[in-house]
Design an enzyme around this catalytic site. Structure first.
Site, PDB file in Angstrom:
ATOM      1  N   ALA A  62      16.237  10.607  -3.704  1.00  0.00           N
ATOM      2  CA  ALA A  62      15.147  10.288  -2.605  1.00  0.00           C
ATOM      3  C   ALA A  62      15.797   9.540  -1.494  1.00  0.00           C
ATOM      4  CB  ALA A  62      14.260   9.190  -3.323  1.00  0.00           C
TER       5      ALA A  62
ATOM      6  N   GLY B 277       0.793  -1.302   0.100  1.00  0.00           N
ATOM      7  CA  GLY B 277      -0.085   0.070  -0.044  1.00  0.00           C
ATOM      8  C   GLY B 277       0.692   1.021   0.040  1.00  0.00           C
TER       9      GLY B 277
ATOM     10  N   GLY C 220       8.870   5.534   4.703  1.00  0.00           N
ATOM     11  CA  GLY C 220       7.927   4.401   5.290  1.00  0.00           C
ATOM     12  C   GLY C 220       7.716   4.838   6.822  1.00  0.00           C
ATOM     13  N   GLU C 221       8.610   4.752   7.569  1.00  0.00           N
ATOM     14  CA  GLU C 221       8.681   4.846   9.083  1.00  0.00           C
ATOM     15  C   GLU C 221       8.614   6.224   9.716  1.00  0.00           C
ATOM     16  OE1 GLU C 221      11.071   1.004  10.630  1.00  0.00           O
ATOM     17  OE2 GLU C 221      11.748   1.980   8.712  1.00  0.00           O
TER      18      GLU C 221
END
Ligand code: FES
Ligand code: FES
Lengths: 793, 159
Positions: free
Chosen positions: A738, A509, A742-743
């Site tokens: 980049a 996702g 995510g975290e």
């Protein structure tokens, strides 16, 4: 809206002046999997149906610690439609395994966890441990068969609390853990003499904190479909975030060569670290092998709470930080006691990663940390978004605020004073590639109105006390050099100039297919929609460590960029022949190869690719790149967080009306996807900070939170008004600049809220979650800062 | 004892033999192959299994199949018409409101019931309507934006 998706109204991207001009990278593309998910067409593991497929069910221990003396399966087996029953005694032919898959060459110089868990277990080590399983023609029959199993238990003494488990007379959870200490681990980058530095510090701030076991609450529960085909190959639809490692673990358990297993990754309904371990796979595969039929095993919500790893809770984090009077951080000393539960899984490393990231966040010459990771008769601890950095930052950022207050320094200034610069050694022991924490603080403070809010007099709002808090954090991008960082990608051009990119991230996702298609298209000089992602099948994909540690865009993107470059070079060489100029005079943009300085001299990518594939005379070729990527460096992502809270001093409830996140994640490949990560991280961080609480009955060991009625995750009405700001300055090493994202969205939230709560009520909440009961309790005691000492006071 | 029940799903009539205890979610997913209706908590706490029954959002994990006898059920598979996404589906795609996508069918159908009833909701009304639908990925920001954007498109008569 051609090509690009909708613009988000509140959030903003602040591009640095030095950013190169990209055509695909940095745009808000729609995700290629969006329509399938919006129409219900997308197949998740539990949606897969095969002819003759059986349904699996698991029997879980109702006791926290017990030997399974015997299981009488006769009634269950006599039930029509029951095709297989697994008991501890009849699965002995298969090897035990390490669910965290760390008994493999993954952790550099780290520990190895011996395999200890069986497909179903002879000794139940926690409430809900899997002890038997069945496969039957339908769900109702499977449920009935589970009820018909007659189990004789021998109850064993149990221990639930990590500190009690360390006592000499405590019940022993595992033979692998003397005194129940599963692992005694140390901070891997110690420096200086921390005790001396603390003794010499002008100010020492300290505190004893605790954090809790948060459940990932993936909306899709664990699920797996498995069958052995006629040729003897095992086909598995697995949610594993680390597909190739999952395949290897299954090969090891079931004693098969890895290429006899085809592991396929369907869409996965959330993961957040939980599917970094093998979950439903071992039992589903065992049932399929025994029944010789396809088997679908879908966990119930209760199975998910009991049978999967969730965030590692720390019973105790004791931290001391030393400062000089001008606010310079001189020492950090950490002692942690973590709760592992009944098996070791991914849990132990949350201490090492947490200490590494948090104690290396600021410049600090004296550092020491150790952790006792303790086994208990409770469900297993593992990795969840943040992986220990969340817990450590909860402590460090509160102590930073304490120090600022004691020294009369602005909370932002004390953080800037101790912030690292590029070229210094970053948290993971490697040179810091890029940091724009200052930009984060500036942008965030401005959007939040930090300085005005902190200085204006507070209105009297009766029992509601308003407060403002901030925190910072940094988090690794991938886990080099501590974990293996190996990704691969293949890129091939088709005859119409479109390209296929073969990679194997976990589609959980995070909009990773879109990001990788952008990186690929940018390099190839085509459009994102020209790139098709080939994925999700270990028969087709090269080795991929997988999606965790905020690494996918960076590492799989890094492999993608290299493979695309290789394919592009081949394409340009052919274009050079066609245009009769040297290849270095060519550039490619928006599907067209142009001779630099000669805009009239062009050939389309499609023409070049067609010419290569449909060629005679020994000129036929298919342009394709295949590249590996292994980062031996690590570029942390930085963030600053600002919260406004309302504490109701009568009910103890903490409400967060406003939240601002500012992030330096390098160049945002797709700003909309970055915002999505941070907005979603806020929901998880908010729940972790305030409402989510995994409760084990202290007397019985029974887990009392097994669904959303008892375990409260924030809903749409609980969320703050949220703004996300992206610094958007490129990192020198990441693909197109980049870094990981995510975290970070979740790591800074709890300390930020805790600091705002302190500002509101003058009470430090050192235990997560900050429930109304704890707030009220703290208000009654109101003995703030009992452990702070200022020299000379 | 199975009873033959007739009901309409996504505009098509169905006649199915159902057990009295059988849940709508099971009939939809296992008998009709409509796996877009998702199972998550199984006890009415999360909204993943939301379908519209005669236009009203119902939780298929709590609804007996027998209860929808002679009624009309809309699942996520029935929303796009002739290959064209419904404005809500399009907005969810455009606004990045879909991450893992597991809550999406329930969110979109709950949003549809809201907009059919209230074509011009405030942000707060959208949040209230979605309060029973858990999303673990998005923090709801882009979901709320998508519903508001779809409302605007639908008010202008767009499809
Ligand atoms: S699955 Fe029906 S409400 Fe959660
Ligand atoms: S998008 Fe994953 S639960 Fe909502």
């Amino acid at each position: 809206m051609e090509g690009h998706a909708a613009d988000n109204r509140k959030s903003a991207v602040h591009q640095g002046a030095e950013v190169a001009q990209f055509s695909v990278v940095g745009t808000r593309i729609r995700q290629p999997d969006g329509p399938a998910k919006a129409t219900g067409e997308a197949k998740f593991a539990g949606d897969i149906s095969l002819p003759g497929m059986l349904i699996g069910k698991i029997l879980r221990s109702p006791y926290p610690h017990a030997v399974i003396k015997s299981i009488d399966t006769s009634k269950a087996e006599a039930l029509p439609g029951v095709m297989a029953v697994l008991t501890p005694d009849n699965v002995a032919e298969w090897k035990t395994f390490d669910r965290g898959m760390k008994d493999m060459p993954l952790v550099a110089g780290g520990y190895r966890v011996p395999s200890e868990e069986a497909v179903v277990n002879k000794v139940a080590r926690h409430y809900g441990d899997a002890i038997a399983a069945v496969a039957a023609v339908d769900e109702h029959t499977a449920e009935e068969a589970i009820e018909l199993l007659e189990v004789e238990y021998e109850l064993l003494p149990f221990v639930l609390d990590a500190e009690e488990a360390m006592q000499p007379d405590a019940p022993q959870v595992s033979d692998l853990a003397p005194d129940n200490v599963g692992k005694h681990l140390f901070y891997p980058y110690p420096e200086g003499d921390v005790d001396k530095a603390l003794a010499e510090a002008d100010l020492v701030v300290s505190g004893v904190f605790s954090t809790h076991k948060q459940d990932h609450c993936t909306q899709e529960t664990a699920a797996c479909v498995a069958y052995l085909d006629a040729s003897g190959r095992l086909n598995v639809w697995s949610q594993c975030q680390l597909a190739h490692l999952g395949r290897r673990e299954l090969a090891s358990i079931f004693k098969m060569p890895v290429n006899r297993i085809k592991l396929m990754t369907p869409f996965v309904g959330g993961s957040f670290g939980q599917r970094g371990a093998v979950c439903a796979e071992p039992i589903a595969v065992a049932l399929a092998l025994r029944s010789k039929r396809p088997v679908r095993l879908v966990f119930s919500r209760e199975d998910n709470f009991l049978g999967l790893e969730s965030r590692t809770g720390f019973k105790k984090i004791d931290i001391k930080m030393g400062f000089t009077s001008d606010g310079t951080l001189t020492a950090i000393k950490t002692q942690m006691i973590g709760t592992l539960g009944g098996y070791m899984g991914c849990g132990p490393m949350s201490s090492v990663i947490g200490m590494t990231l948090a104690m290396g966040h600021y410049r600090c010459p004296n550092r020491f940390g150790e952790a006792h990771m303790v086994m208990t008769n409770t469900p297993v601890s593992g990795a969840m978004r943040g992986f220990g950095n969340d817990a450590m930052m909860f402590c460090i950022e509160q102590l930073m605020d304490d120090a600022a207050r004691r020294l009369g320094i602005d909370p932002i200034d004390i953080r800037l004073k101790n912030a690292k610069e590029p070229g210094e050694i970053a948290s993971m022991g490697l040179e810091l590639e890029s940091t724009y924490m200052e930009d984060c603080l500036q942008l965030g403070a401005e959007a939040f109105g930090w300085h005005e809010k902190r200085t204006q007099a507070k209105k009297d709002e009766g029992p509601i006390k308003r407060g403002y808090g901030m925190a910072t954090m940094s988090h690794c991008t991938g886990a080099a050099p501590l974990y293996l960082e190996h990704s691969n990608a293949m890129v091939k051009f088709n005859e119409d100039g479109s390209a296929d990119l073969t990679v194997h991230p976990a589609p959980v996702g995070q909009h990773i297919w879109g990001a990788l298609s952008q990186i690929c298209a940018e390099e190839l000089g085509i459009r994102a929609e020209d790139v098709h992602i080939v994925t999700g099948d270990t028969d087709v994909t090269l080795f991929e460590y997988g999606s965790d540690a905020s690494r996918s865009t960076y590492a799989i993107g890094g492999a993608t960029l290299r493979a695309a470059r290789q394919a592009k070079e081949q394409m340009l060489a052919r274009a050079a022949e066609m245009l009769e100029v040297p290849a270095d005079r060519l550039e490619v943009k928006d599907r067209v190869v142009v001779v630099k300085g000669r805009p009239d001299k062009t050939v389309t990518v499609a023409e070049v690719c067609y010419d290569a594939i449909y060629a005679f005379g020994g000129r036929a070729t298919n342009f394709a790149g295949k590249q590996s990527f292994e980062s031996t460096w690590n570029s942390p992502t930085y963030g600053a967080y600002f919260a406004e809270v309302e504490v109701n001093t009568e009910t103890g409830r903490v409400h967060v009306p406003r939240f601002v996140t500012a992030i330096d994640c390098g160049k945002a490949i797709n700003p909309m996807a970055v915002e999505g990560q941070l907005e979603g991280g806020l929901q998880q961080g908010l729940g972790y900070a305030l409402t989510e609480n995994f409760i084990v009955n202290p007397k019985t060991g029974v887990v009392e939170t097994d669904n959303y009625d008892s375990y409260k995750v924030p809903g749409a009405l609980d969320m703050p008004d949220s703004t996300v700001l992206i610094v958007d300055k490129p990192d020198p090493k990441g693909p197109f600049g980049a870094k990981g994202v995510g975290e970070p969205g979740m790591v800074g939230i709890p300390p930020c809220i805790a600091n705002a709560v302190y500002d509101a009520i003058g009470v430090r909440l050192r235990d997560l979650p900050m429930t109304p009961e704890r707030v009220l309790e703290a208000l009654t005691e109101k003995t703030e800062g009992e452990t702070e000492t200022v020299r000379g006071e | 004892m199975k009873t033959v029940a007739t009901f309409t799903v996504n505009g098509l009539p169905h006649e199915i033999a159902v057990e009295p205890h059988q849940l709508l979610i099971e009939v939809l997913r296992e008998h009709l192959g409509l796996t877009g209706t998702k199972h998550s908590c199984g006890v009415g706490n999360c909204g993943a299994c939301t379908v519209l029954v005669d236009g009203t959002p119902e939780l298929a994990c709590l609804t007996l199949a027998m209860e929808v006898r002679d009624k009309s059920v809309l699942t996520i598979e029935g929303l796009a018409k002739e290959g064209l996404l419904h404005p809500l589906q399009q907005a969810f795609v455009d606004y990045g409101a879909i991450q893992c996508g597991y809550c999406t069918p329930g969110m979109i159908l709950t949003g549809k019931a809201l907009l059919d009833d209230n074509p011009d909701p405030t942000e707060h009304e959208v949040r209230e309507a979605l309060a029973g639908n858990i999303c673990r990925c998005t923090g709801y920001v882009k979901i709320v934006e998508a519903v508001l954007a779809a409302a605007e498109v639908m008010r202008k008569g767009g499809n």
